[in-house]
Design an enzyme around this catalytic site. Structure first.
Site, PDB file in Angstrom:
ATOM      1  N   VAL A   8      -4.794 -34.128  23.315  1.00  0.00           N
ATOM      2  CA  VAL A   8      -5.392 -35.548  23.479  1.00  0.00           C
ATOM      3  C   VAL A   8      -4.812 -35.842  24.749  1.00  0.00           C
ATOM      4  O   VAL A   8      -4.066 -35.345  25.297  1.00  0.00           O
ATOM      5  CB  VAL A   8      -4.610 -36.496  22.561  1.00  0.00           C
ATOM      6  CG1 VAL A   8      -5.520 -36.393  21.154  1.00  0.00           C
ATOM      7  CG2 VAL A   8      -3.314 -36.365  22.207  1.00  0.00           C
ATOM      8  N   SER A   9      -5.432 -36.739  25.395  1.00  0.00           N
ATOM      9  CA  SER A   9      -5.207 -37.376  26.880  1.00  0.00           C
ATOM     10  C   SER A   9      -3.768 -38.044  27.080  1.00  0.00           C
ATOM     11  O   SER A   9      -3.133 -37.814  28.138  1.00  0.00           O
ATOM     12  CB  SER A   9      -6.129 -38.180  27.480  1.00  0.00           C
ATOM     13  OG  SER A   9      -7.476 -37.443  27.315  1.00  0.00           O
ATOM     14  N   THR A  10      -3.403 -38.537  25.872  1.00  0.00           N
ATOM     15  CA  THR A  10      -2.138 -39.561  26.370  1.00  0.00           C
ATOM     16  C   THR A  10      -1.063 -39.575  24.994  1.00  0.00           C
ATOM     17  O   THR A  10      -1.722 -38.894  23.712  1.00  0.00           O
ATOM     18  CB  THR A  10      -2.259 -40.993  26.559  1.00  0.00           C
ATOM     19  OG1 THR A  10      -2.885 -41.491  25.066  1.00  0.00           O
ATOM     20  CG2 THR A  10      -3.460 -41.451  27.599  1.00  0.00           C
ATOM     21  N   GLN A  13      -2.137 -41.096  21.676  1.00  0.00           N
ATOM     22  CA  GLN A  13      -3.033 -40.599  20.883  1.00  0.00           C
ATOM     23  C   GLN A  13      -2.628 -39.827  19.864  1.00  0.00           C
ATOM     24  O   GLN A  13      -1.703 -39.051  19.872  1.00  0.00           O
ATOM     25  CB  GLN A  13      -4.094 -40.130  21.621  1.00  0.00           C
ATOM     26  CG  GLN A  13      -5.043 -41.052  22.763  1.00  0.00           C
ATOM     27  CD  GLN A  13      -5.934 -40.647  23.569  1.00  0.00           C
ATOM     28  OE1 GLN A  13      -5.583 -39.372  24.246  1.00  0.00           O
ATOM     29  NE2 GLN A  13      -7.278 -40.997  23.837  1.00  0.00           N
TER      30      GLN A  13
END
Length: 116
Positions: A8-10, A13
């Protein structure tokens, strides 16, 4: 061996939506996919994978957001005789199966992921 990769990007998340099924080992990251070189778990997966292994990833955009990175990652795994499956797109790549339609789909979806 079945090896999973979830990203996931962050940090906020959640990885739970990326259900990869039963696996022998999983590599997970909460980092942007801006560059494959800046993702230590992806690099560890590539180093860990051995001939005959299968890498499972939820979708193409979880593996890479840059088309060149995506192509390099896949080719590196194929050169090691490791297959890779993207569940969302229902695409599998292996050294033994060079499907031109799957390759076209990979390029189209990879380009869209980069555009996003």
């Amino acid at each position: 061996m079945k090896i999973g990769y979830r990203r996931v990007s962050t940090i906020d998340q959640n990885l739970d939506r990326q259900d990869l099924g039963p696996l022998d080992k999983t590599f997970e990251e909460k980092l942007s996919a801006a560059s494959a070189k800046d993702r230590p778990q992806l690099q560890s997966l590539i180093e860990f994978a051995r001939e005959g292994d299968e890498v499972i990833c939820w979708s193409i955009d979880r593996m890479a957001r840059d088309l060149r990175d995506l192509q390099t990652i896949i080719q590196t795994l194929l050169d090691k005789n490791v297959s890779i499956t993207f569940l969302s797109e229902n695409l599998t790549f292996s050294a033994a199966n060079n499907d031109p339609v799957a390759k076209l789909q990979l390029h189209l979806i990879g380009a869209c992921a980069e555009y996003e």
